[in-house]
Scaffold this motif. Sequence first.
Motif, PDB file in Angstrom:
ATOM      1  N   ALA A   1      -4.080  30.307 112.267  1.00  0.00           N
ATOM      2  CA  ALA A   1      -2.737  29.787 111.978  1.00  0.00           C
ATOM      3  C   ALA A   1      -1.962  29.413 113.249  1.00  0.00           C
ATOM      4  CB  ALA A   1      -1.949  30.796 111.141  1.00  0.00           C
ATOM      5  N   PRO A   2      -2.033  30.207 114.344  1.00  0.00           N
ATOM      6  CA  PRO A   2      -1.297  29.814 115.550  1.00  0.00           C
ATOM      7  C   PRO A   2      -1.727  28.466 116.120  1.00  0.00           C
ATOM      8  CG  PRO A   2      -1.932  32.133 115.659  1.00  0.00           C
ATOM      9  CD  PRO A   2      -2.648  31.546 114.481  1.00  0.00           C
ATOM     10  N   VAL A   3      -2.985  28.099 115.926  1.00  0.00           N
ATOM     11  CA  VAL A   3      -3.460  26.801 116.392  1.00  0.00           C
ATOM     12  C   VAL A   3      -2.700  25.672 115.698  1.00  0.00           C
ATOM     13  CG1 VAL A   3      -5.489  25.279 116.524  1.00  0.00           C
ATOM     14  CG2 VAL A   3      -5.760  27.749 116.860  1.00  0.00           C
ATOM     15  N   TRP A   4      -2.324  25.911 114.435  1.00  0.00           N
ATOM     16  CA  TRP A   4      -1.619  24.920 113.634  1.00  0.00           C
ATOM     17  C   TRP A   4      -0.102  25.099 113.701  1.00  0.00           C
ATOM     18  CZ3 TRP A   4      -4.034  21.438 109.981  1.00  0.00           C
ATOM     19  CH2 TRP A   4      -5.437  21.513 109.992  1.00  0.00           C
ATOM     20  N   ASN A   5       0.372  26.068 114.479  1.00  0.00           N
ATOM     21  CA  ASN A   5       1.810  26.393 114.521  1.00  0.00           C
ATOM     22  C   ASN A   5       2.348  26.747 113.147  1.00  0.00           C
ATOM     23  OD1 ASN A   5       2.196  25.948 117.355  1.00  0.00           O
ATOM     24  ND2 ASN A   5       2.144  23.751 116.958  1.00  0.00           N
ATOM     25  N   ILE A   6       1.563  27.533 112.434  1.00  0.00           N
ATOM     26  CA  ILE A   6       1.930  27.994 111.095  1.00  0.00           C
ATOM     27  C   ILE A   6       2.055  29.520 111.138  1.00  0.00           C
ATOM     28  CG2 ILE A   6       1.005  28.315 108.747  1.00  0.00           C
ATOM     29  CD1 ILE A   6      -0.071  25.489 108.895  1.00  0.00           C
ATOM     30  N   PRO A   7       3.049  30.099 110.476  1.00  0.00           N
ATOM     31  CA  PRO A   7       3.208  31.549 110.504  1.00  0.00           C
ATOM     32  C   PRO A   7       2.007  32.285 109.924  1.00  0.00           C
ATOM     33  CG  PRO A   7       5.183  30.478 109.629  1.00  0.00           C
ATOM     34  CD  PRO A   7       4.134  29.419 109.727  1.00  0.00           C
TER      35      PRO A   7
ATOM     36  N   GLU B   1      -8.952  22.976 105.721  1.00  0.00           N
ATOM     37  CA  GLU B   1      -9.865  22.747 106.841  1.00  0.00           C
ATOM     38  C   GLU B   1     -10.649  24.009 107.210  1.00  0.00           C
ATOM     39  OE1 GLU B   1     -10.687  19.906 108.012  1.00  0.00           O
ATOM     40  OE2 GLU B   1      -9.165  18.790 106.891  1.00  0.00           O
ATOM     41  N   VAL B   2      -9.977  25.160 107.184  1.00  0.00           N
ATOM     42  CA  VAL B   2     -10.669  26.425 107.461  1.00  0.00           C
ATOM     43  C   VAL B   2     -11.773  26.654 106.425  1.00  0.00           C
ATOM     44  CG1 VAL B   2     -10.426  28.944 107.491  1.00  0.00           C
ATOM     45  CG2 VAL B   2      -8.738  27.516 108.656  1.00  0.00           C
TER      46      VAL B   2
ATOM     47  N   THR C   1      -7.374  17.230 117.405  1.00  0.00           N
ATOM     48  CA  THR C   1      -6.439  17.587 116.339  1.00  0.00           C
ATOM     49  C   THR C   1      -6.632  19.059 115.980  1.00  0.00           C
ATOM     50  OG1 THR C   1      -7.975  17.033 114.556  1.00  0.00           O
ATOM     51  CG2 THR C   1      -6.585  15.243 115.429  1.00  0.00           C
ATOM     52  N   ASP C   2      -5.678  19.608 115.249  1.00  0.00           N
ATOM     53  CA  ASP C   2      -5.797  20.996 114.809  1.00  0.00           C
ATOM     54  C   ASP C   2      -7.040  21.182 113.942  1.00  0.00           C
ATOM     55  OD1 ASP C   2      -3.401  21.445 116.111  1.00  0.00           O
ATOM     56  OD2 ASP C   2      -2.201  21.150 114.298  1.00  0.00           O
ATOM     57  N   ALA C   3      -7.312  20.203 113.077  1.00  0.00           N
ATOM     58  CA  ALA C   3      -8.491  20.280 112.205  1.00  0.00           C
ATOM     59  C   ALA C   3      -9.768  20.275 113.027  1.00  0.00           C
ATOM     60  CB  ALA C   3      -8.488  19.125 111.211  1.00  0.00           C
ATOM     61  N   GLU C   4      -9.826  19.437 114.071  1.00  0.00           N
ATOM     62  CA  GLU C   4     -11.018  19.369 114.916  1.00  0.00           C
ATOM     63  C   GLU C   4     -11.228  20.684 115.662  1.00  0.00           C
ATOM     64  OE1 GLU C   4     -11.310  14.617 115.973  1.00  0.00           O
ATOM     65  OE2 GLU C   4      -9.916  15.887 117.107  1.00  0.00           O
ATOM     66  N   LEU C   5     -10.148  21.283 116.155  1.00  0.00           N
ATOM     67  CA  LEU C   5     -10.270  22.568 116.844  1.00  0.00           C
ATOM     68  C   LEU C   5     -10.756  23.649 115.883  1.00  0.00           C
ATOM     69  CD1 LEU C   5      -7.052  22.558 119.062  1.00  0.00           C
ATOM     70  CD2 LEU C   5      -9.430  22.374 119.835  1.00  0.00           C
TER      71      LEU C   5
END
Length: 233
Positions: free
Chosen positions: A59-65, A145-146, A209-213
Motif C-alpha cells: 500500500a505505501p508504494v501506491w500512497n494508500i493507507p 494488481e496485487v 508505475t505503481d502497478a509495474e513496481l
Amino acid sequence: MKSFSGNLAPNMMYTAKGVQRVHAHVRIISIVKACEEAGIFSVPLLSLHAIAYFSDALAPVWNIPVVEAQILKRIRSSMSPQLQHDIDDLVGMAVLLPTNVRHVQADSTWRLDANYSLNHEFTDRIFAALRKDEGWARELMLTREVTLALSGLGVGGISGAVLVDANYSDPLLDFGNLIDLAPEDMKPTRTAQVTERFASLMEGERACTDAELTHLYVRHLYSQLQEATDGAS
C-alpha cells in the motif's frame, strides 16, 4: 502523490474505527473480485489472508493507507484474527458466500476453513458506487494488481509467498512477534525498500508505475520461492 478522498456516503458520520472497518470490508471484497478476474472463482481462506497481507505491505508504494498495520508473524502463513472477523461479518451480511466449509488442523489446533465468492446481487452495486470515487477506485486498482500478480504463483503458491516477503522474512523478527507495516516513524518498511530499489534501477530508463513496481516485487518473490525450493531439494 494522488489524493485519497475515500468518500463513504453522503450525510453520514463514521467513527475512526467504523471507517477502518469499511476500508477492511472493501479490501476483502475487492480481493475476491480480482480473484474472479484471475480465474479463481472460489477463493481459499489462506489465499485471501495472504493477498490482504500483500495489499497492506505494498500500500505505501501506491500512497494508500494501510488497513491493518500490525500482523502477527506465524510459522506457516499470515492469518489475521481481525481480518477473519471482517470476513465473517461479510458472510453474515450475505456479501460473501462461503463454500466447502470445514474444520482443519493447524499447528496442533483446529480452525474453521472455507472458500469464498461474491454475492453479485449486492457487490455489483457496491463496486459501481466505489468506482465513482477517485480514492476508492485507486484502492480497487491496488488490490487488483496485487491479486493479478500473485495469481501467477498459483493458488498453492500465494500463501507461501508471504514467508519470503521482505517484511515477513526479516531474520531479526522471531515468530510470535508483530510485523509493523506502517511504522510510526514513517520509515520505509523492508518491502517498500525493495520496491524503491527496483524504481531506482529503472530510473535511468523510465519511471515505473505503481502497478509495474507491484509486479516486479512479486517476480522477486517468485525467485525467492524458487531459491527456497532449490535449497530444500
